[in-house]
Design a protein around this motif. Sequence first.
Motif, mmCIF file in Angstrom:
data_model
loop_
_atom_site.group_PDB
_atom_site.id
_atom_site.type_symbol
_atom_site.label_atom_id
_atom_site.label_comp_id
_atom_site.label_asym_id
_atom_site.label_seq_id
_atom_site.Cartn_x
_atom_site.Cartn_y
_atom_site.Cartn_z
ATOM 1 N N PRO A 63 -61.408 -141.293 28.218
ATOM 2 C CA PRO A 63 -60.872 -142.257 27.983
ATOM 3 C C PRO A 63 -60.458 -143.261 28.929
ATOM 4 N N THR A 83 -59.818 -147.804 29.585
ATOM 5 C CA THR A 83 -58.915 -148.794 29.579
ATOM 6 C C THR A 83 -60.260 -149.813 29.507
ATOM 7 N N GLN A 122 -57.128 -153.043 26.114
ATOM 8 C CA GLN A 122 -57.582 -152.368 24.968
ATOM 9 C C GLN A 122 -57.695 -150.180 25.561
ATOM 10 N N VAL A 123 -57.302 -149.350 24.802
ATOM 11 C CA VAL A 123 -57.252 -148.166 25.032
ATOM 12 C C VAL A 123 -59.297 -147.598 24.014
ATOM 13 N N VAL A 124 -59.542 -147.416 24.835
ATOM 14 C CA VAL A 124 -61.330 -146.697 24.394
ATOM 15 C C VAL A 124 -61.405 -144.982 24.813
ATOM 16 N N GLU A 125 -61.496 -144.473 23.675
ATOM 17 C CA GLU A 125 -61.914 -143.253 23.811
ATOM 18 C C GLU A 125 -62.857 -142.257 23.454
ATOM 19 N N ASN A 143 -60.842 -146.386 19.460
ATOM 20 C CA ASN A 143 -59.555 -145.526 19.809
ATOM 21 C C ASN A 143 -59.490 -144.345 19.004
ATOM 22 N N ASN A 144 -58.283 -143.974 19.025
ATOM 23 C CA ASN A 144 -58.335 -142.808 18.270
ATOM 24 C C ASN A 144 -57.890 -143.130 16.783
ATOM 25 N N ASN A 157 -58.823 -136.761 23.558
ATOM 26 C CA ASN A 157 -57.827 -137.759 23.473
ATOM 27 C C ASN A 157 -56.933 -138.096 22.740
ATOM 28 N N ASN A 182 -56.268 -134.005 26.203
ATOM 29 C CA ASN A 182 -56.644 -135.176 26.527
ATOM 30 C C ASN A 182 -57.921 -134.527 28.043
#
Length: 435
Positions: A196, A198, A203-206, A295-296, A326, A353
């Motif tokens: 992952p 940011t 914004q978290v991107v996974e 994200n998830n 993640n 993770n």
Amino acid sequence: MKILILFLLMLSNFIFSQGYLIIGPNTQIVATNDPIVTLDNTNLINNTTTSDFGNGPIWKLSGNSDLNGTVISKFYGLILNNTNGLTLSTNTTISNRLDMISPNITTNGNTLEIGTSPTNLGILNWTSGTIIGPLKRWFAPSINSTQASAIFPIGNDPTTRYFTINYTQAPTSGGFITGEYKLGIPSQTNNYAGFPFTSSDGQVVENYAVEGYFEITPDDYNGSLNNSQYTIKMRGVNISNVNDYTILRLVKNLGPNHTGWVPCGTHSNVVGNNSDFTITSTNVVGFSWFNFGGNNNNPLPVELTLFDGIPYPLFNVIKWTTASENNSDYFDLEQSVDGENWKVISNIKAVGNSTTEQKYSFIDNNRNPITYYRLQQFDIDGQFKTYGPIIITKTITNKKVVKYINLLGQEIKPDETTGVVIEIYEDGTMKKTIR
């Protein structure tokens, strides 16, 4: 047939007959003042090997008009507002203007090119329709700000997932960029390398969408087109499992080596709805693979790379592999005798993770002659995804596989196939796996 003649048209051989315009061998078309020739419910038939209309008029197709069996390598201009669209028979260049009002263009393994050089860019006036296949466009050593100079309306039938490229930093030299929308996920050793991370706005991107991806290739990875800043806007239509489009971000994987996914420039905005949205990023440098990342909690699915089972004389071994994880919490492995009623036979803690391959396995000592298995992966936030089922038929000795089939019963090559693969053994038993 209607044809508006406002130009000097010289044909070495031409015939008009019952709604058809037939262009014979050794045809030359010369036109002045950019006239438009409208073919309304009329087929243009070209019986030469290859024709060049690069110095001719702007051809407009409407109604049921078609370029039936034509092999035309160059157009000066083309306006498509017909029912059947256009299917290319060869690599095709439109040197001046392409207007797409309604239909699709299918490149049929060829490349469609707009413009001819950094000094003759051509324009693309797009209203609707999709280019299915690669589109090549020219860019000048300057900034560009219009849709007509920037849009690549590419996708898969019938969905247009276009992108636009507007240079905000003038390249020192011009060149061309080729774009294509490809179905599925790109092929690399670790499909989720880099996750992952940011985005520029926190914004978290996974993970990323698995329907397809944009492959955008410059003429030279060392050239100025690949090393100058631009703004990119991409449209996503009917992307699965999007619960909140506002937290999606653009991601990229730089070519030509494609070592991993990274943030795509500076996130600017996202507008639309969950089924049709556009995302814009500024200050972007470099090309190749692009996609929509999430994200998830907004689960663009992270697929298993393997879910399989192996029968042994006294037990079955179930194994699965993840490409990345993640906030993954645990796996429930379930068993069934009929494929309808399930019970959990093992609860296995996940790594949690990871951006590297992880392998899991379980030994089932309480199998049946025919045993079904499925896998449920749970995230920390309680969301889950189900994989399978797979089927294992009890066996005592190693049996010979006589063929491999898919769910449609078609024989396949397992090394060249992903998804569900069914092994048929010499005694008539079978085993289903997911690859």
